[in-house]
Design a protein around this motif. Structure first.
Motif, PDB file in Angstrom:
ATOM      1  N   THR A  12      40.797  36.502  25.624  1.00  0.00           N
ATOM      2  CA  THR A  12      40.826  37.159  26.932  1.00  0.00           C
ATOM      3  C   THR A  12      39.446  37.147  27.572  1.00  0.00           C
ATOM      4  O   THR A  12      39.298  36.830  28.748  1.00  0.00           O
ATOM      5  CB  THR A  12      41.345  38.612  26.797  1.00  0.00           C
ATOM      6  OG1 THR A  12      42.620  38.564  26.155  1.00  0.00           O
ATOM      7  CG2 THR A  12      41.484  39.276  28.139  1.00  0.00           C
ATOM      8  N   GLU A  15      38.526  33.514  28.597  1.00  0.00           N
ATOM      9  CA  GLU A  15      39.234  33.100  29.813  1.00  0.00           C
ATOM     10  C   GLU A  15      38.569  33.647  31.074  1.00  0.00           C
ATOM     11  O   GLU A  15      38.651  33.021  32.128  1.00  0.00           O
ATOM     12  CB  GLU A  15      40.694  33.556  29.776  1.00  0.00           C
ATOM     13  CG  GLU A  15      41.578  32.597  29.035  1.00  0.00           C
ATOM     14  CD  GLU A  15      43.058  32.945  29.184  1.00  0.00           C
ATOM     15  OE1 GLU A  15      43.499  33.258  30.306  1.00  0.00           O
ATOM     16  OE2 GLU A  15      43.758  32.889  28.164  1.00  0.00           O
ATOM     17  N   GLN A  16      37.913  34.787  30.990  1.00  0.00           N
ATOM     18  CA  GLN A  16      37.247  35.367  32.158  1.00  0.00           C
ATOM     19  C   GLN A  16      35.992  34.575  32.551  1.00  0.00           C
ATOM     20  O   GLN A  16      35.491  34.739  33.659  1.00  0.00           O
ATOM     21  CB  GLN A  16      36.862  36.819  31.884  1.00  0.00           C
ATOM     22  CG  GLN A  16      38.047  37.740  31.741  1.00  0.00           C
ATOM     23  CD  GLN A  16      37.644  39.131  31.267  1.00  0.00           C
ATOM     24  OE1 GLN A  16      36.467  39.420  31.060  1.00  0.00           O
ATOM     25  NE2 GLN A  16      38.630  39.987  31.089  1.00  0.00           N
ATOM     26  N   LYS A  21      43.301  29.289  34.689  1.00  0.00           N
ATOM     27  CA  LYS A  21      44.184  30.319  34.144  1.00  0.00           C
ATOM     28  C   LYS A  21      45.307  29.656  33.356  1.00  0.00           C
ATOM     29  O   LYS A  21      45.605  28.480  33.541  1.00  0.00           O
ATOM     30  CB  LYS A  21      44.766  31.189  35.275  1.00  0.00           C
ATOM     31  CG  LYS A  21      43.700  31.911  36.094  1.00  0.00           C
ATOM     32  CD  LYS A  21      42.875  32.865  35.239  1.00  0.00           C
ATOM     33  CE  LYS A  21      41.673  33.401  35.961  1.00  0.00           C
ATOM     34  NZ  LYS A  21      40.450  33.393  35.206  1.00  0.00           N
ATOM     35  N   PHE A  78      28.261  35.624  33.894  1.00  0.00           N
ATOM     36  CA  PHE A  78      28.579  36.856  33.162  1.00  0.00           C
ATOM     37  C   PHE A  78      27.295  37.632  32.872  1.00  0.00           C
ATOM     38  O   PHE A  78      27.250  38.856  33.039  1.00  0.00           O
ATOM     39  CB  PHE A  78      29.305  36.529  31.852  1.00  0.00           C
ATOM     40  CG  PHE A  78      29.337  37.678  30.889  1.00  0.00           C
ATOM     41  CD1 PHE A  78      30.206  38.749  31.070  1.00  0.00           C
ATOM     42  CD2 PHE A  78      28.472  37.701  29.799  1.00  0.00           C
ATOM     43  CE1 PHE A  78      30.221  39.826  30.182  1.00  0.00           C
ATOM     44  CE2 PHE A  78      28.482  38.770  28.904  1.00  0.00           C
ATOM     45  CZ  PHE A  78      29.357  39.829  29.104  1.00  0.00           C
ATOM     46  N   PRO A  83      31.253  37.173  38.967  1.00  0.00           N
ATOM     47  CA  PRO A  83      32.433  36.405  38.551  1.00  0.00           C
ATOM     48  C   PRO A  83      32.120  34.914  38.405  1.00  0.00           C
ATOM     49  O   PRO A  83      31.256  34.379  39.111  1.00  0.00           O
ATOM     50  CB  PRO A  83      33.441  36.650  39.673  1.00  0.00           C
ATOM     51  CG  PRO A  83      32.639  37.100  40.845  1.00  0.00           C
ATOM     52  CD  PRO A  83      31.402  37.751  40.291  1.00  0.00           C
TER      53      PRO A  83
END
Length: 148
Positions: A12, A15-16, A21, A78, A83
Motif C-alpha cells: 500500500t 503504491e502511493q 494504480k 515522499f 504527492p
C-alpha cells in the motif's frame, strides 16, 4: 515525516509512491533508495495482467523497469511530503531481455540515475532474479508539466 527502514515491503505504501494504480502496478517493494539509485522489486503472481501461462510477459517486464524509475522520483517527493508526480517514458534504448520471469519469481531492478535535469531523468536499469541478470537497458523519463 517518518524515517523509512529498507526494504519497504508494504504494498500500500509502495503504491502511493507511483502514479499507476491497480491493476497496472508493477512494483510491490522498495528495496533500497539512495541519492542516484533505487532498487525495486516485484513478485510475479497469477493475477498480474502481464502474466500469461505462468510467464511474465516482455511488456510487463519493461513496465516494471519503468515503474522502478518512477518509484525513485516518487520517493523523492515522499521525502518532501508531496504527492508523486505523473511521468512519461520519453525513450527506451538498448533493452535486452535474456529471459522472462516465471510465476513466483522475484524480479529485482536496480536503477542508476545517469542524469537528471528539469524533470527529465536518464537512467540505466538492470533486472535480476536471484542474482541472474534477466534484462538491462536505458530509459529516459519526463515528469508531466516539468518543462512548462
Amino acid at each position: 515525516m517518518t524515517t523509512q527502514v529498507f526494504p519497504i515491503l508494504d504494498k500500500t505504501f509502495v503504491e502511493q509512491l507511483i502514479p499507476q494504480k491497480f491493476p497496472f502496478v508493477m512494483v510491490d517493494k522498495l528495496l533500497l533508495y539512495e541519492e542516484g539509485s533505487v532498487t525495486a522489486g516485484l513478485t510475479i503472481v497469477t493475477d498480474n495482467i502481464f502474466t500469461a501461462e505462468a510467464i511474465f510477459q516482455e511488456s510487463g517486464l519493461i513496465e516494471h523497469m519503468a515503474q522502478s524509475v518512477a518509484i525513485y522520483t516518487g520517493y523523492q517527493y515522499f521525502l518532501k511530503n508531496e504527492p508523486a508526480p505523473t511521468g512519461y517514458i520519453g525513450s527506451i534504448n538498448g533493452i535486452q531481455i535474456q529471459r522472462l520471469p516465471k510465476l513466483g519469481e522475484d524480479v529485482v531492478t536496480e536503477v542508476t540515475i545517469l542524469q537528471e535535469f528539469m524533470g527529465v531523468t536518464l537512467v540505466e536499469m538492470c533486472s535480476t532474479i536471484a542474482g541472474e541478470v534477466i534484462a538491462t537497458g536505458k530509459m529516459k523519463t519526463v515528469i508531466a508539466g516539468a518543462n512548462e
